[in-house]
Design a protein around this motif. Structure first.
Motif, short mmCIF file in Angstrom:
data_model
loop_
_atom_site.label_atom_id
_atom_site.label_comp_id
_atom_site.label_asym_id
_atom_site.label_seq_id
_atom_site.Cartn_x
_atom_site.Cartn_y
_atom_site.Cartn_z
N LEU A 2 0.82 -1.20 0.00
CA LEU A 2 0.00 0.00 0.00
C LEU A 2 0.86 1.25 0.00
N LEU A 3 0.37 2.27 -0.71
CA LEU A 3 1.02 3.57 -0.70
C LEU A 3 0.47 4.43 0.43
N SER A 4 1.28 5.33 0.94
CA SER A 4 0.82 6.25 1.97
C SER A 4 -0.12 7.28 1.34
N GLU A 5 -0.88 7.95 2.17
CA GLU A 5 -1.79 8.99 1.68
C GLU A 5 -1.02 10.10 0.98
N LEU A 6 0.14 10.46 1.53
CA LEU A 6 0.94 11.51 0.91
C LEU A 6 1.43 11.08 -0.47
N ALA A 7 1.85 9.82 -0.61
CA ALA A 7 2.30 9.32 -1.90
C ALA A 7 1.19 9.37 -2.94
N ILE A 8 -0.01 8.96 -2.54
CA ILE A 8 -1.15 8.97 -3.46
C ILE A 8 -1.52 10.39 -3.87
N SER A 9 -1.57 11.29 -2.90
CA SER A 9 -1.93 12.68 -3.21
C SER A 9 -0.87 13.35 -4.07
N THR A 10 0.39 12.97 -3.88
CA THR A 10 1.48 13.54 -4.69
C THR A 10 1.38 13.05 -6.13
N LEU A 11 1.06 11.79 -6.31
CA LEU A 11 0.87 11.25 -7.65
C LEU A 11 -0.29 11.95 -8.37
N LYS A 12 -1.36 12.17 -7.65
CA LYS A 12 -2.51 12.85 -8.26
C LYS A 12 -2.20 14.31 -8.58
N ALA A 13 -1.43 14.93 -7.73
CA ALA A 13 -1.03 16.32 -7.99
C ALA A 13 -0.12 16.40 -9.21
N ALA A 14 0.68 15.37 -9.43
CA ALA A 14 1.61 15.37 -10.56
C ALA A 14 0.93 15.02 -11.87
N PHE A 15 -0.03 14.07 -11.82
CA PHE A 15 -0.58 13.52 -13.07
C PHE A 15 -2.09 13.64 -13.22
N GLY A 16 -2.78 14.16 -12.21
CA GLY A 16 -4.22 14.32 -12.30
C GLY A 16 -4.98 13.33 -11.44
N ASN A 17 -6.18 13.72 -11.03
CA ASN A 17 -6.98 12.88 -10.13
C ASN A 17 -7.49 11.61 -10.79
N GLY A 18 -7.46 11.57 -12.14
CA GLY A 18 -8.01 10.42 -12.83
C GLY A 18 -7.08 9.23 -12.95
N ILE A 19 -5.85 9.34 -12.47
CA ILE A 19 -4.91 8.22 -12.60
C ILE A 19 -5.36 7.04 -11.76
N GLN A 20 -4.94 5.85 -12.19
CA GLN A 20 -5.19 4.62 -11.44
C GLN A 20 -3.88 3.92 -11.17
N ILE A 21 -3.72 3.47 -9.94
CA ILE A 21 -2.51 2.75 -9.53
C ILE A 21 -2.78 1.26 -9.66
N THR A 22 -2.03 0.59 -10.53
CA THR A 22 -2.30 -0.83 -10.78
C THR A 22 -1.37 -1.77 -10.04
N ASN A 23 -0.19 -1.30 -9.69
CA ASN A 23 0.75 -2.18 -8.98
C ASN A 23 1.83 -1.35 -8.29
N VAL A 24 2.23 -1.83 -7.12
CA VAL A 24 3.32 -1.19 -6.36
C VAL A 24 4.32 -2.27 -5.98
N THR A 25 5.58 -2.06 -6.38
CA THR A 25 6.63 -3.04 -6.11
C THR A 25 7.73 -2.40 -5.28
N LEU A 26 8.11 -3.09 -4.23
CA LEU A 26 9.23 -2.62 -3.41
C LEU A 26 10.54 -2.94 -4.12
N ILE A 27 11.31 -1.90 -4.44
CA ILE A 27 12.64 -2.10 -5.03
C ILE A 27 13.65 -2.38 -3.92
N GLN A 28 13.63 -1.54 -2.89
CA GLN A 28 14.49 -1.76 -1.74
C GLN A 28 14.07 -0.84 -0.60
N ALA A 29 14.40 -1.27 0.62
CA ALA A 29 14.23 -0.40 1.78
C ALA A 29 15.40 0.57 1.82
N LEU A 30 15.16 1.78 2.30
CA LEU A 30 16.23 2.76 2.42
C LEU A 30 17.10 2.44 3.63
N TRP A 31 18.31 2.94 3.61
CA TRP A 31 19.31 2.69 4.66
C TRP A 31 18.74 3.07 6.03
#
Length: 334
Positions: A2-31
């Motif tokens: 799951l994405l955080s609320e801030l991550a979702i709102s940032t994506l919508k602010a960047a690309f519009g409210n109509g976007i749909q998130i189809t998959n989220v993959t963890l690349i790596q945890a930060l140090w």
């Protein structure tokens, strides 16, 4: 995931409210568990996927090497502030290949950086075995980066770039058993920082922080937490230190390649700069860059594999010059 609320709102602010998130993959945890690097796949957006760097200060801080302190935590938080500023305000002008930044948002102790997914441009992480060609692609990237930002400063980046900078590593300095290197640590630091020709350094230019496009034979850099002022040879040293040891047989040839590329890029970006003088001064500081890094490693992780015959020999060379007063490195600025 799951994405955080801030991550979702940032994506919508960047690309519009109509976007749909189809998959989220963890690349790596930060140090030190300071967040995650994620690939987010989208539909009804101008791009198929983006990379999200989500930074969140953990309640329980864990350092893989055991360096738990308020100072260490503050340094880590500052590093992400620096990276956010770089991507948001400065990366657009960078001529060396970096990921485009779509948007940066912060709220409370969380920051979200939405970046171009370089995989869409066929940039992929390192293979298990590095080639000499890949190292040269990284050196070309560094040469272009260092040339472009020669004599450029920003008070929003680190004053001195690199994660091992002496002023930010007092604990590691105090923990050193090597009293001779500890004694001369400031002299080595001064040699690097007072060089006449300063630029921006990536600050963590290990091979793992580059992606590669096989078709274009080009590298792109990621992870700009420790970008700041310094001499370009510090980045070169760290890059070469991250190579497989067998490639160190090509050390001088690789240095020659870097300075050849640097000369060409300096002529392009700064035609009035004395190119040969820059190259001469930085090449003379190569052993000092190693000694500075060895100083950090001896306090931070005394059994580190990079404390090898090669790095220790270069450090001894620097210490001998300093002790005997036969230091022949380049003139410095006041």
């Amino acid at each position: 995931m799951l994405l955080s609320e801030l991550a979702i709102s940032t994506l919508k602010a960047a690309f519009g409210n109509g976007i749909q998130i189809t998959n989220v993959t963890l690349i790596q945890a930060l140090w030190s568990d300071f967040g995650q690097l994620l690939r987010v796949e989208l539909v009804k957006a101008p791009v198929k996927s983006v990379i999200i760097k989500r930074i969140s200060v953990p309640n329980d801080k864990h350092h893989p090497k055991g360096w738990h302190s308020v100072h260490a935590s503050q340094r880590k938080v500052r590093s992400y502030q620096v990276e956010s500023h770089w991507y948001q305000k400065m990366s657009k002008s960078c001529q060396a290949r970096v990921a485009k930044c779509f948007l940066v948002s912060s709220k409370y102790d969380e920051t979200v950086i939405v970046l171009e997914d370089l995989a869409l441009c066929e940039f992929t992480p390192k293979t298990q075995v590095f080639s000499l060609q890949q190292v040269k692609q990284c050196l070309d990237w560094l040469a272009k980066f260092h040339a472009q930002y020669l004599n450029i400063q920003s008070n929003r980046l680190w004053h001195i770039g690199s994660y091992w900078h002496l002023a930010t590593r007092s604990g590691e300095l105090a923990a050193m058993a090597d009293q001779q290197l500890q004694f001369y640590a400031k002299d080595i630091d001064n040699k690097l920082n007072r060089c006449q020709y300063q630029t921006l350094v990536h600050g963590d230019a290990k091979l793992a922080n580059f992606l590669f496009n096989k078709q274009k034979k080009q590298a792109a850099a990621v992870d700009f937490q420790y970008i700041g002022g310094g001499v370009g040879i510090k980045d070169v040293m760290l890059l070469l230190s991250s190579m497989p040891q067998k490639l160190m047989a090509h050390e001088q040839a690789l240095l020659n390649f870097y300075f050849m590329q640097l000369s060409q890029y300096l002529d392009h970006f700064h035609p009035n700069v004395k190119t040969q003088d820059v190259c001469h001064q930085w090449r003379e500081l190569y052993p000092y860059a190693w000694a500075d890094f060895v100083r950090f490693l001896k306090g931070w992780s005394p059994e580190h594999a990079k404390l090898n015959t090669h790095s220790l020999s270069l450090t001894e060379q620097v210490l001998h010059n300093l002790k005997s007063g036969h230091d022949t490195s380049s003139p410095t600025s006041n």
